[in-house]
Design a protein around this motif. Structure first.
Motif, PDB file in Angstrom:
ATOM      1  N   LEU A  51       0.904  -1.113  -0.108  1.00  0.00           N
ATOM      2  CA  LEU A  51       0.365   0.644  -0.090  1.00  0.00           C
ATOM      3  C   LEU A  51       1.142   1.134  -0.067  1.00  0.00           C
ATOM      4  N   GLN A  52       1.165   0.663   1.121  1.00  0.00           N
ATOM      5  CA  GLN A  52       2.639   2.742   0.895  1.00  0.00           C
ATOM      6  C   GLN A  52       3.611   2.578   0.198  1.00  0.00           C
ATOM      7  N   GLY A  53       3.934   1.289  -0.863  1.00  0.00           N
ATOM      8  CA  GLY A  53       4.756   2.141  -2.405  1.00  0.00           C
ATOM      9  C   GLY A  53       3.941   2.150  -3.366  1.00  0.00           C
ATOM     10  N   ALA A  54       2.392   2.150  -3.063  1.00  0.00           N
ATOM     11  CA  ALA A  54       1.358   2.437  -4.736  1.00  0.00           C
ATOM     12  C   ALA A  54       1.758   4.096  -5.226  1.00  0.00           C
ATOM     13  N   ALA A  55       1.627   4.073  -6.171  1.00  0.00           N
ATOM     14  CA  ALA A  55       1.951   6.066  -6.365  1.00  0.00           C
ATOM     15  C   ALA A  55       0.106   5.504  -7.082  1.00  0.00           C
ATOM     16  N   ALA A  56      -0.746   4.602  -7.168  1.00  0.00           N
ATOM     17  CA  ALA A  56      -2.121   4.951  -7.907  1.00  0.00           C
ATOM     18  C   ALA A  56      -2.621   3.874  -7.558  1.00  0.00           C
ATOM     19  N   TRP A  57      -4.092   3.534  -6.826  1.00  0.00           N
ATOM     20  CA  TRP A  57      -4.741   2.337  -6.862  1.00  0.00           C
ATOM     21  C   TRP A  57      -4.653   1.312  -8.351  1.00  0.00           C
ATOM     22  N   PRO A  58      -5.037   0.186  -7.890  1.00  0.00           N
ATOM     23  CA  PRO A  58      -5.198  -0.294  -9.451  1.00  0.00           C
ATOM     24  C   PRO A  58      -6.373   0.306  -9.718  1.00  0.00           C
ATOM     25  N   ARG A  59      -7.036   0.560 -11.127  1.00  0.00           N
ATOM     26  CA  ARG A  59      -8.320   1.425 -11.674  1.00  0.00           C
ATOM     27  C   ARG A  59      -8.902   0.337 -11.440  1.00  0.00           C
ATOM     28  N   VAL A  60     -10.102   0.160 -10.698  1.00  0.00           N
ATOM     29  CA  VAL A  60     -11.243  -0.473 -10.567  1.00  0.00           C
ATOM     30  C   VAL A  60     -12.345   0.747 -10.386  1.00  0.00           C
ATOM     31  N   GLU A  61     -13.212   0.498 -11.506  1.00  0.00           N
ATOM     32  CA  GLU A  61     -14.201   0.865 -11.349  1.00  0.00           C
ATOM     33  C   GLU A  61     -15.976   0.563 -10.956  1.00  0.00           C
ATOM     34  N   LEU A  62     -17.388   1.495 -10.636  1.00  0.00           N
ATOM     35  CA  LEU A  62     -17.828   1.263 -10.308  1.00  0.00           C
ATOM     36  C   LEU A  62     -19.125   1.305 -10.572  1.00  0.00           C
ATOM     37  N   VAL A  63     -19.981   0.565 -11.258  1.00  0.00           N
ATOM     38  CA  VAL A  63     -20.899   0.962 -12.296  1.00  0.00           C
ATOM     39  C   VAL A  63     -22.397   0.694 -11.713  1.00  0.00           C
ATOM     40  N   PHE A  64     -23.594   0.948 -12.396  1.00  0.00           N
ATOM     41  CA  PHE A  64     -24.908   0.648 -11.114  1.00  0.00           C
ATOM     42  C   PHE A  64     -25.566   0.020 -12.441  1.00  0.00           C
TER      43      PHE A  64
END
Length: 324
Positions: free
Chosen positions: A215-228
């Motif tokens: 977590l501390q080494g991550a520059a960004a979250w893996p891209r996970v999107e939320l749709v309805f």
């Protein structure tokens, strides 16, 4: 007292409505969040004057604007204070909008044997009758309880577990609910009355060092999107996401779909989600219903969120992908 309880509480400030200011005392909605320091918030609660406290400002934001960098700083400071033998528990002042996500993240990463208590307010500090001081006082009482452990949210006298809590109302001072499970307990004049067990904790260590480093080494979250899923959902949003890489987070890695009812998904949207799966995107379905959870069945076309709400399922999938 148990072995983790030494009577000292660390209070970490991150902003939110509890630290908000409005120009008029009767304005409970037109305020600016994250204006009052956590030290000043503590000074507003006379009952805390005799407590052994360490106070630290980690961030000063409106929690709707929560980002990975703030979470990284908060997790790092929480872990550091949990490792201090003299610390009984930690209180975090936080905005209500994303408090359920922060609580879920902390519980997932840390599963602390000491209590980590998030608290908040629905009225700014400048309100005619602010709710923050009582919530903060209650949170410290929970942090000092000899049997408390795990990550919880304390608001309006109720104690909610991190895995169950969700914000269900935009205005009232008791905006949280824990669904079918119900609250863990309540705080009555600084005394706790428990209804259910505390969240699961790890007794030997305060955190998983490998997960923390990732977590501390991550520059960004893996891209996970939320749709309805909804009436008329055609799947074009999913196809657009597949074709558009983010400059910061890179290509799409996961999708959480908030399904209707028992995790059902519009047939046209399901076709698009199957296309995403075929291209290596992880897809998870949660229910958009405010109560209950998806009941698994043989004909289920997508893996479900194991009872997590859509926003928590998104975080869980991002953590899973971060560790892959």
């Amino acid at each position: 007292m148990n072995e983790n309880q030494a009577g000292r509480v660390v209070i970490l400030g991150t902003g939110g409505t509890i630290a908000g200011r409005a120009t008029q005392a009767n304005d409970n909605v037109g305020y600016v969040a994250g204006q009052v320091t956590v030290g000043d918030l503590v000074a507003m609660v006379p009952a805390l004057a005799t407590c052994a406290l360490d106070v630290e400002q980690v961030a000063q934001i409106n929690s709707k604007d929560m980002v990975l960098g703030v979470w990284q700083s908060l997790v790092r400071r929480v872990a550091a204070h949990l490792d201090r033998p003299e610390v009984a528990g930690i209180v975090i002042t936080h905005g209500t909008d994303t408090i359920e996500e922060t609580a879920f993240l902390l519980q997932s990463l840390l599963m602390p044997a000491k209590p980590v208590v998030l608290t908040c307010a629905m009225r700014p500090a400048t309100a005619l009758v602010p709710d923050g001081p009582q919530n903060l006082s209650d949170a410290v009482a929970v942090a000092l309880h000899p049997h408390a452990c795990g990550v919880v949210v304390v608001c309006a006298g109720r104690i909610h577990g991190a895995m169950d809590v969700s914000k269900v109302h935009p205005y009232r001072m008791d905006p949280f609910d824990s669904g079918d499970a119900g609250a863990l307990g309540c705080v009555e004049e600084a005394q706790l009355r428990m209804f259910r067990p505390w969240p699961p904790s790890v007794s030997q260590t305060t955190h998983d060092a490998v997960r923390m480093q990732r977590l501390q080494g991550a520059a960004a979250w893996p891209r996970v999107e939320l749709v309805f899923s909804h009436a008329g959902a055609d799947g074009e949003v999913v196809r657009a996401l597949l074709e558009q890489a983010s400059a910061r987070a890179g290509p799409l890695r996961g999708i959480v779909v908030a399904g209707t009812g028992n995790g059902t998904v519009h047939e046209d949207l399901l076709v698009a989600l199957k296309e995403a799966q075929a291209r290596g995107v992880h897809v998870v379905v949660a229910s958009r219903c405010g109560q209950g959870r998806i009941v698994p069945h043989a004909g289920q076309p997508l893996p479900d969120s194991a009872g997590l709400s859509p926003v928590k399922a998104r975080l869980a999938l991002a953590l899973q992908l971060l560790e892959a």
